[in-house]
Design an enzyme around this catalytic site. Structure first.
Site, mmCIF file in Angstrom:
data_model
loop_
_atom_site.group_PDB
_atom_site.id
_atom_site.type_symbol
_atom_site.label_atom_id
_atom_site.label_comp_id
_atom_site.label_asym_id
_atom_site.label_seq_id
_atom_site.Cartn_x
_atom_site.Cartn_y
_atom_site.Cartn_z
ATOM 1 N N SER A 1 1.955 4.316 -2.558
ATOM 2 C CA SER A 1 1.600 4.377 -3.862
ATOM 3 C C SER A 1 0.212 5.275 -4.048
ATOM 4 C CB SER A 1 1.729 3.320 -5.124
ATOM 5 O OG SER A 1 1.779 3.928 -6.205
ATOM 6 N N ASP B 1 0.002 9.748 -9.470
ATOM 7 C CA ASP B 1 -0.703 8.857 -8.411
ATOM 8 C C ASP B 1 0.493 9.474 -7.220
ATOM 9 O OD1 ASP B 1 2.021 7.978 -8.680
ATOM 10 O OD2 ASP B 1 1.280 5.954 -7.951
ATOM 11 N N ASP C 1 2.934 8.802 -5.257
ATOM 12 C CA ASP C 1 4.461 8.559 -5.397
ATOM 13 C C ASP C 1 4.866 9.175 -6.504
ATOM 14 O OD1 ASP C 1 3.767 6.351 -6.481
ATOM 15 O OD2 ASP C 1 5.699 5.317 -5.550
ATOM 16 N N ASP D 1 5.211 7.927 -9.484
ATOM 17 C CA ASP D 1 5.945 7.101 -10.326
ATOM 18 C C ASP D 1 5.143 6.508 -11.606
ATOM 19 O OD1 ASP D 1 4.229 5.295 -8.975
ATOM 20 O OD2 ASP D 1 5.863 3.965 -8.632
#
Length: 465
Positions: free
Chosen positions: A109, A251, A253, A255
């Site tokens: 992440s 960010d 990833d 999400d």
């Protein structure tokens, strides 16, 4: 076999899958291989020939874990569908679109490149429940799959899905009304050199926005490095330089998302959630007039929701817990201050692109600037300090820490609050103090952080957040 058994920790899952420094336990290829085999064994107990989608972000170590996971899954008779770098919500979507039995995302992440993680999704695109993770931990601990190996001609095969990017782009665009466009909008877009670097600019450009991209040149080592939602200053500068209408910072990833208004002011997840909740209430699509936040949600957000007659459910921190409470309380909107905002009518996990498009739609339909939309949330001063710790003993077991927290609570009284908790993915203790006076809040938060550092801090300096 015995050597591998002894190296596998009995507790490897945190609040967001398995996470840690790459090439150090638990993020080592041996455990990734065992996780693939464990997932394969559990899936084979439900169906004879499972299929699993495997995605990743742009970290250098993703090659290691991608290959180890696929090897483990295929060795247990599972077919794998490899999508390459794709946002976490994209992996959840592709898992559903391909009617796969599970999905796996390799990402840490918002963490630096040297960290990595593995998180699993079920066939519906939701993160696996705790019970599944505990069962996988048991199987990884034993690391003995001999009794469940497939026949020689039933080993799984790996297939590269070449149209995953295009499918996900169309899925995201479907969350934006047909007949509308982003024409005349100038957007500074920061992809954090992460999983959204290819798809995110295309989404906004195909909707006719003028896009100024940042963080779209990943090299395996620069994910989240000075870019992305944790470092919005790059977008703030871009807003000023390009006289842009809005900034979008994803960010690693993709999400989560943080938005920046036309004045280069940050609009965080709490305010985004409030803007979307008010819009959904007006359109009468906010289920049960209810939204799920977290114990970290700013009091200004909670007050704004209460004034609109919207009930706020306070979840544990972590998007998986937000989603669990959304399902439990029959809510279709929830999110975190960090920028995870979940629209269950669109996707099963936080989706930075879907979220950004919802706010842009509201801007267009109401002919409003982002600063105007955000103004109705009067945020309370809130200070969050991260203290690196050497261990994570129960906070109540440390009298000095317990007393420092109690003292600050007494000082604030009913006009503020304190939340001290450990990170579920890092060796960090998070100190949050909220009140009506910024200087007082900052001083009180630092006083608790200093005690924690003295009692259980690591040799490294704490990081402000």
């Amino acid at each position: 076999m015995s050597e591998n058994k002894s190296s596998h920790s009995s507790h490897i899952f945190g609040t967001d899958g398995v996470r840690g420094r790459a090439n150090q336990s638990p993020m080592v290829p041996e455990i990734a291989l065992a996780l693939g085999r464990a997932a394969g064994k559990l899936l084979r107990q439900k169906t004879s020939k499972p299929r699993v989608v495997v995605g990743k972000d742009t970290r250098l170590s993703c090659y290691v874990f991608e290959n180890a996971l696929i090897a483990g899954l295929c060795s247990m008779g599972v077919d794998t569908l490899m999508v390459g770098p794709l946002p976490t919500p994209g992996v959840a979507f592709i898992t559903r679109a391909y009617r796969a039995d599970a999905g796996v995302m390799i990402s840490a992440s918002h963490n630096p490149f040297y960290d990595n993680g593995i998180k699993f999704f079920d066939s519906n695109g939701f993160k696996l429940p705790d019970a599944w993770e505990r069962e996988m931990e048991k199987l990884v601990g034993k690391n003995d799959f001999q009794d469940f190996l497939p026949k020689d001609d039933d080993i799984g095969k790996n297939t590269k899905i070449i149209d995953a990017d295009g499918r996900y782009i169309e899925f995201v665009k479907a969350a934006f009304p047909r007949g509308q466009s982003l024409k005349n909008l100038k957007i500074v877009l920061d992809c954090a050199n992460g999983a959204g670097y290819k798809v995110a600019p295309l989404v906004f450009r195909e909707l006719d926005a003028k896009v100024f991209p940042l963080g779209v040149a990943p090299n395996g080592l620069n994910i989240n490095d000075g870019f992305g939602s944790m470092h919005p200053e790059m977008v703030q500068k871009g807003i000023i330089d390009h006289h842009a209408h809005v900034g979008v910072a994803l960010d690693g990833d993709a999400d989560r998302v943080v938005l920046i208004d036309e004045n280069a002011q940050i609009v965080d997840g709490d305010t985004i959630l409030a803007i979307c909740a008010r819009d959904m209430l007006k359109r009468k699509i906010l289920k049960n007039n209810r939204v799920v936040g977290t114990v970290m949600s700013n009091l200004g957000f909670i007050n704004a929701m209460e004034e609109l007659g919207i009930e706020v459910i306070k979840s544990q921190v972590g998007d998986r817990y937000v989603i669990q409470d959304m399902l439990k309380h029959d809510a279709n909107l929830g999110g975190e201050q960090s920028g995870h905002v979940i629209f269950l009518d669109h996707n099963t996990t936080g989706d930075g692109l879907v979220c950004a498009l919802q706010v842009l739609r509201i801007m267009i339909e109401t002919d409003s600037k982002l600063s105007d939309l955000a103004a109705f949330v009067q945020r309370f001063p809130q200070i969050c300090i991260n203290v690196k710790v050497a261990s994570k003993p129960p906070l109540d077991s440390k009298p000095k820490i317990k007393e420092s927290i109690h003292s600050v609570e007494q000082t604030l009284g009913a006009s503020g609050r304190v939340l001290v908790r450990y990170s579920g993915t890092e060796n960090i203790c998070r100190v949050m103090v909220e009140g009506t006076k910024y200087k007082q809040v900052a001083h009180l938060a630092q006083s608790i952080a200093d005690v924690i550092k003295t009692e259980i801090g690591s040799p490294d300096k704490e990081n402000g957040n």
